[in-house]
Write a protein that holds these residues in place. Sequence first.
Motif, mmCIF file in Angstrom:
data_model
loop_
_atom_site.group_PDB
_atom_site.id
_atom_site.type_symbol
_atom_site.label_atom_id
_atom_site.label_comp_id
_atom_site.label_asym_id
_atom_site.label_seq_id
_atom_site.Cartn_x
_atom_site.Cartn_y
_atom_site.Cartn_z
ATOM 1 N N LEU A 9 -31.303 97.422 9.772
ATOM 2 C CA LEU A 9 -31.315 98.750 10.210
ATOM 3 C C LEU A 9 -30.925 99.755 8.204
ATOM 4 O O LEU A 9 -30.830 101.163 7.494
ATOM 5 C CB LEU A 9 -30.094 99.128 10.881
ATOM 6 N N PHE A 10 -29.756 99.343 7.481
ATOM 7 C CA PHE A 10 -29.655 99.465 7.089
ATOM 8 C C PHE A 10 -30.508 99.439 4.621
ATOM 9 O O PHE A 10 -30.255 99.618 3.787
ATOM 10 C CB PHE A 10 -27.963 98.406 5.597
ATOM 11 N N ARG A 11 -31.581 98.852 5.379
ATOM 12 C CA ARG A 11 -32.685 99.003 4.664
ATOM 13 C C ARG A 11 -33.491 101.112 4.115
ATOM 14 O O ARG A 11 -33.797 101.175 3.144
ATOM 15 C CB ARG A 11 -34.537 98.125 4.779
ATOM 16 N N ASP A 12 -32.198 101.273 5.330
ATOM 17 C CA ASP A 12 -33.282 102.723 5.528
ATOM 18 C C ASP A 12 -31.858 104.064 5.089
ATOM 19 O O ASP A 12 -30.400 103.584 5.022
ATOM 20 C CB ASP A 12 -32.983 103.578 6.369
ATOM 21 N N VAL A 38 -24.440 106.254 7.580
ATOM 22 C CA VAL A 38 -23.130 105.886 8.412
ATOM 23 C C VAL A 38 -21.594 105.919 7.366
ATOM 24 O O VAL A 38 -20.691 106.160 7.678
ATOM 25 C CB VAL A 38 -23.353 104.098 8.814
ATOM 26 N N LEU A 39 -22.012 105.636 5.985
ATOM 27 C CA LEU A 39 -20.986 105.817 5.126
ATOM 28 C C LEU A 39 -20.243 107.050 4.903
ATOM 29 O O LEU A 39 -19.137 107.270 5.695
ATOM 30 C CB LEU A 39 -21.447 105.648 3.384
ATOM 31 N N ARG A 52 -34.257 108.063 11.848
ATOM 32 C CA ARG A 52 -35.070 107.792 11.028
ATOM 33 C C ARG A 52 -35.533 106.118 11.483
ATOM 34 O O ARG A 52 -35.940 105.023 11.413
ATOM 35 C CB ARG A 52 -35.539 107.779 9.126
ATOM 36 N N VAL A 53 -34.412 106.106 12.759
ATOM 37 C CA VAL A 53 -34.564 104.534 13.322
ATOM 38 C C VAL A 53 -35.761 103.764 14.863
ATOM 39 O O VAL A 53 -35.352 105.225 15.169
ATOM 40 C CB VAL A 53 -32.701 104.508 14.535
ATOM 41 N N PRO A 54 -36.519 103.144 14.387
ATOM 42 C CA PRO A 54 -37.288 102.817 15.593
ATOM 43 C C PRO A 54 -36.710 102.797 16.777
ATOM 44 O O PRO A 54 -35.736 102.315 17.326
ATOM 45 C CB PRO A 54 -37.822 101.917 15.176
ATOM 46 N N ASP A 55 -37.557 103.209 17.610
ATOM 47 C CA ASP A 55 -36.796 103.023 19.519
ATOM 48 C C ASP A 55 -36.343 102.152 19.522
ATOM 49 O O ASP A 55 -35.253 101.676 20.441
ATOM 50 C CB ASP A 55 -37.902 103.707 20.335
ATOM 51 N N LEU A 75 -32.697 100.902 19.115
ATOM 52 C CA LEU A 75 -31.909 102.563 19.119
ATOM 53 C C LEU A 75 -30.320 101.706 18.991
ATOM 54 O O LEU A 75 -29.311 102.184 18.505
ATOM 55 C CB LEU A 75 -32.226 103.228 20.082
ATOM 56 N N ALA A 76 -30.752 100.967 20.218
ATOM 57 C CA ALA A 76 -29.073 100.793 20.629
ATOM 58 C C ALA A 76 -28.326 99.415 19.359
ATOM 59 O O ALA A 76 -27.423 99.613 20.175
ATOM 60 C CB ALA A 76 -28.967 99.766 21.970
ATOM 61 N N ALA A 77 -28.884 98.893 18.679
ATOM 62 C CA ALA A 77 -28.540 98.157 18.203
ATOM 63 C C ALA A 77 -28.296 98.776 16.836
ATOM 64 O O ALA A 77 -27.320 99.319 16.438
ATOM 65 C CB ALA A 77 -29.027 97.475 16.998
ATOM 66 N N ALA A 78 -28.610 99.806 16.410
ATOM 67 C CA ALA A 78 -28.282 101.123 15.531
ATOM 68 C C ALA A 78 -27.336 102.217 15.657
ATOM 69 O O ALA A 78 -26.151 101.747 15.226
ATOM 70 C CB ALA A 78 -29.681 102.115 15.093
ATOM 71 N N SER A 79 -27.060 102.105 16.951
ATOM 72 C CA SER A 79 -25.755 102.975 17.642
ATOM 73 C C SER A 79 -24.756 101.935 18.025
ATOM 74 O O SER A 79 -23.528 102.821 17.192
ATOM 75 C CB SER A 79 -26.197 103.931 18.991
ATOM 76 N N SER A 80 -24.770 100.695 18.375
ATOM 77 C CA SER A 80 -23.214 99.891 18.374
ATOM 78 C C SER A 80 -22.905 99.784 17.108
ATOM 79 O O SER A 80 -21.535 99.758 16.929
ATOM 80 C CB SER A 80 -23.979 98.540 18.963
ATOM 81 N N LEU A 81 -23.905 99.290 15.831
ATOM 82 C CA LEU A 81 -23.522 99.510 14.968
ATOM 83 C C LEU A 81 -22.999 100.093 14.345
ATOM 84 O O LEU A 81 -21.537 100.383 13.365
ATOM 85 C CB LEU A 81 -24.934 98.981 13.502
ATOM 86 N N SER A 82 -23.338 101.565 13.844
ATOM 87 C CA SER A 82 -22.875 103.035 13.725
ATOM 88 C C SER A 82 -21.809 103.333 14.063
ATOM 89 O O SER A 82 -20.630 103.428 13.788
ATOM 90 C CB SER A 82 -24.173 103.818 13.739
ATOM 91 N N ASN A 83 -21.357 102.833 15.429
ATOM 92 C CA ASN A 83 -20.346 102.940 16.542
ATOM 93 C C ASN A 83 -18.974 102.079 15.719
ATOM 94 O O ASN A 83 -17.800 102.310 15.604
ATOM 95 C CB ASN A 83 -20.328 103.025 17.875
ATOM 96 N N PHE A 84 -19.637 100.450 15.352
ATOM 97 C CA PHE A 84 -18.391 100.263 15.139
ATOM 98 C C PHE A 84 -17.563 100.513 13.700
ATOM 99 O O PHE A 84 -16.586 100.181 13.741
ATOM 100 C CB PHE A 84 -19.239 98.700 15.347
#
Length: 520
Positions: free
Chosen positions: A275-278, A285-286, A399-402, A405-414
């Motif tokens: 996800l951090f490649r984007d 997130v930063l 820009r996160v693919p469908d 989405l759950a992985a990106a949401s959990s990682l950003s919230n963490f």
Amino acid sequence: MSTASPFALPDAHAAREISGARLALLTFALSLATFIEVLDSTVTNVAVPAISGSLGVANSQGTWVISSYSVAAAIAVPLTGWLARRLGETRLFVGAVLLFTLTSLMCALAADLHVLVACRALQGLCSGPMVPLSQTILLRTFPPAKRTLALALWGMTVLLAPIFGPVVGGYLIDTLSWEWIFLINLPIGLFSFVVCATMLRQDARRGEHVPVDLIGIALLVVGVGALQAMLDLGHDAGWFDSTLIVTLAIVAALALVSLLLWEAGEAQPVLDLSLFRDRTFSFCVLIISLGMASFSVVGVVFPLWLQAVMGYDAFHAGLATAPLGILALVFSILVGLYAYRFDARVLATFGFLVFASVLWWDTHFTLTMTFTQIVTPGLIQGIGLPCFFIPLTAATLSRVPDHQLAAASSLSNFLRTLAAAFGTAMSVTLWDHRATFHYATLAQSVTRESSGTQHVVATLHAAGVSGAREAGALQQITMQQAYMMATSDMFFMACVTCVVLAALMWLTRPRRGAAMTLGH
């Protein structure tokens, strides 16, 4: 292959069939689940003295009620994306809500500290998936044109719960007992569970049967657990003067570095680092993490200053903080309705600059301010909070693919939560250090020849204070002024941080109407 399951997530077509009153009811249930989870992470902060007194332990032991929850939640949040792929997003969410509710009852019934700490740890583990998955399910459930509004409703609960947590906690403890800060979760949690389990069951699909990344999970549990424990215990233990804190820091560093190296080469990682490649995801997130760290300065130092320096009790300190939520509530709705018309960078920049302006205003606080003068800046600050938080959240996922989405949401919230924990821990320590510095400086000018000292002494004599009491009063006045100056320093640092973040926002490239394109 996928087969039907009563508690899995509906597909995109089925999700959009939920509309009107049913959609409003589902949104309300999801928001309530988020609200009680975030509320529970803050409401116990004011309950430690009552819990410690009731269970017959010292306050230092009572703080484990907070630490056990935060450590367990910190471990569970980044696991959410991986668990959602295995169990299904909705099944994981409704299961977490039900278990969170049951562990809340267990906390209220705990008869001694050890049982309560264990129950709080279980509650923290159950709470981990609730916030990121409530966000994901809301976005999938709302039609594309309404997803900014969905994010606004979700963001509103995340932002307002920690603001009102101390007020709610103080009221329940003063009027009832500490058990009620857990019992209040029961009707809310059961309502949310029933609604979500009933409405999110048709046309469902199971989660994927992905391999178990045991090494990644073990490194994550050890690394995040040690890091969160270090942050929770660091201030009271004297940070790196303590062998325990040094050990926790070394364990956290080794485990987390090993985790990053392992996950980079793992075919089915527990953390999706791709996800951090984007660039937009990484920068957003930063920025949102640093923004919430700055917000934690207001959430921690401000009530500490009110209680330790201005003489407010916990309940009235909470009341002084609460006005922040009034305009935050109003502007959360406005941003949700109209944000799609604007570039997310413009709204976020505006929000950060409003925050910075109010923090600059706060640097001019004095020891003689009235309650109204104290709460007015916070009322205005409520404008800036949703204006940077909601567009930034949308831009993070734009820009996160469908399927991610759950992985990106959990990682950003963490990472957002971890940054807030860092901000909280560092704020208290830095506030004390700055007060010590200012006290040493001010003490040098407290001499009999100083006109300011002569004026204060004359005032004390007029009030009948002299001799040894005079020296003690001078010391107390000097310390109060030192902490007032330290508070101004903290507000100034947060102000500068917000200005820098407003500039960094322009390094991102979110899609226009970002939330509308989520899950593309």
